[in-house]
Motif scaffolding. Structure first.
Motif, short mmCIF file in Angstrom:
data_model
loop_
_atom_site.label_atom_id
_atom_site.label_comp_id
_atom_site.label_asym_id
_atom_site.label_seq_id
_atom_site.Cartn_x
_atom_site.Cartn_y
_atom_site.Cartn_z
N ILE A 10 8.85 -9.14 5.15
CA ILE A 10 8.10 -10.40 5.12
C ILE A 10 8.07 -10.99 3.71
O ILE A 10 7.27 -11.87 3.42
N ARG A 11 8.93 -10.48 2.84
CA ARG A 11 9.09 -10.99 1.47
C ARG A 11 7.80 -10.85 0.63
O ARG A 11 7.51 -11.69 -0.19
N GLN A 12 7.05 -9.79 0.89
CA GLN A 12 5.87 -9.47 0.08
C GLN A 12 6.02 -8.03 -0.40
O GLN A 12 5.14 -7.21 -0.21
N CYS A 13 7.16 -7.78 -1.02
CA CYS A 13 7.54 -6.42 -1.39
C CYS A 13 6.77 -5.92 -2.61
O CYS A 13 6.73 -6.57 -3.65
N ASP A 19 6.02 5.15 -2.34
CA ASP A 19 7.25 4.39 -2.06
C ASP A 19 7.24 3.77 -0.67
O ASP A 19 8.24 3.74 0.04
N VAL A 20 6.06 3.25 -0.28
CA VAL A 20 5.91 2.50 0.96
C VAL A 20 5.66 1.05 0.59
O VAL A 20 4.80 0.75 -0.25
N CYS A 21 6.43 0.14 1.19
CA CYS A 21 6.26 -1.29 0.92
C CYS A 21 4.94 -1.76 1.51
O CYS A 21 4.65 -1.52 2.69
N MET A 22 4.15 -2.44 0.72
CA MET A 22 2.85 -2.93 1.18
C MET A 22 2.98 -4.24 1.96
O MET A 22 2.00 -4.75 2.48
#
Length: 71
Positions: A10-13, A19-22
């Protein structure tokens, strides 16, 4: 996701300490291997992401509207 090959990004990296993308809640390993995953594996990853997302604390503005409190 509109198609089976689309990324859930969702392009909110922003990766957390694990190491989990929020933004999408995939692990870095899931992100790097996404295009190689089968449709079944992608569905499994998405289920894991939903579970991670459900376990995250919500950020709520406090009454002053300036600071954030975790709930």
């Amino acid at each position: 996701m509109s198609a089976a090959n689309d990324s859930p990004c969702i392009r909110q990296c922003c990766l957390n300490q694990d190491d989990v993308c929020m933004g999408c809640f995939r692990t870095l390993d899931n992100i790097l291997k996404w295009t190689a995953y089968s449709a079944a594996m992608r569905q499994q990853v998405l289920a894991e992401c939903a579970a991670r997302k459900a376990g995250q604390p919500r950020v709520i503005l406090n009454r002053s509207g300036t600071d954030h409190d975790l709930k």
